[in-house]
Design a protein around this motif. Structure first.
Motif: not given
Length: 227
Positions: A105, A109, A150, A154, A176
């Motif tokens: 994160g 990722d 991110g 998404e 994260k």
């Protein structure tokens, strides 16, 4: 950074001649060359079961640890990206035997699928000439594709747009707050994590956007589940 790329490569070469790279050198490579934060992790240890058998226990010392040898050591500070060789070595001397973990994160990722599906997807992606980041494979048969940070947030929208939102996929995203065990550390007493596609200067700091690899990973995962 306090050391050169050539210096790290020379150390790695010398370490291979001695048979194995030291973990402090590995940590310095991850922080200094690839620009990743590193966190000391627990190790799985062999204990004795109540019926005379053996079971994995955790070096963290917690009774009934839910993830023996697969979580950060809460008391040990991490080594930040860009740490010098001396700083990385000094930090790792404080946690002898710790596993090398990478926080997810921050710089990347992770999209994770079954190893079988991941290997097939990787061949297909390479044939298509798509940009790829590092790919690790775990001893319990999971392939971990590094993608842009991110992605976890998404992923539902990306799967919807690609028409995979209703499919039963053996695919998950780590983001994260998650950590992965990094090569060559042992994962949960099962064996070492290995690189299927090692990091390079071009890929470590710029992992691809998930949309470039997700469709192929989803397809391979779906096909593997249908076999």
């Amino acid at each position: 950074m306090g050391f050169t790329i050539g210096g790290i490569r020379e150390m790695r070469s010398g370490s291979r001649r001695r048979g194995r790279a030291s973990e402090s050198t590995t940590v310095a490579e991850y922080t200094g060359l690839w620009g990743w934060d590193v966190v000391p992790g627990a190790r799985a240890t062999r204990g004795t079961g109540g019926t005379g058998g053996s079971r994995n226990e955790c070096s963290c010392g917690a009774a009934g640890c839910s993830a023996p040898g697969a979580h950060p050591l809460g008391f040990a500070p991490g080594v930040p990206a860009g740490a010098t060789l001396d700083a990385a070595a000094a930090a790792w001397e404080e946690v002898p035997g710790a596993a090398v973990l990478l926080p997810v994160g921050r710089s990347f990722d992770v999209l994770e699928v079954a190893e079988y599906a991941g290997r097939h997807a990787l061949v297909r992606l390479e044939r298509m000439g798509l940009p790829l980041g590092p790919v690790a494979v775990t001893p319990h048969g999971r392939a971990q594709f590094f993608v842009a940070p991110g992605t976890e947030a998404e992923l539902p929208e990306l799967l919807y747009r690609m028409g995979w939102d209703d499919a039963d996929l053996d695919l998950r995203c780590l983001g994260k707050g998650d950590h992965i065990t990094a090569p060559p550390s042992d994962l949960g007493g099962l064996g070492p994590v290995r690189w299927l596609r090692p990091p390079t200067l071009d890929t470590a700091g710029r992992p691809p956007h998930a949309r470039l690899v997700l469709g192929t990973l989803a397809y391979a995962s779906h096909r593997a589940g249908a076999v």
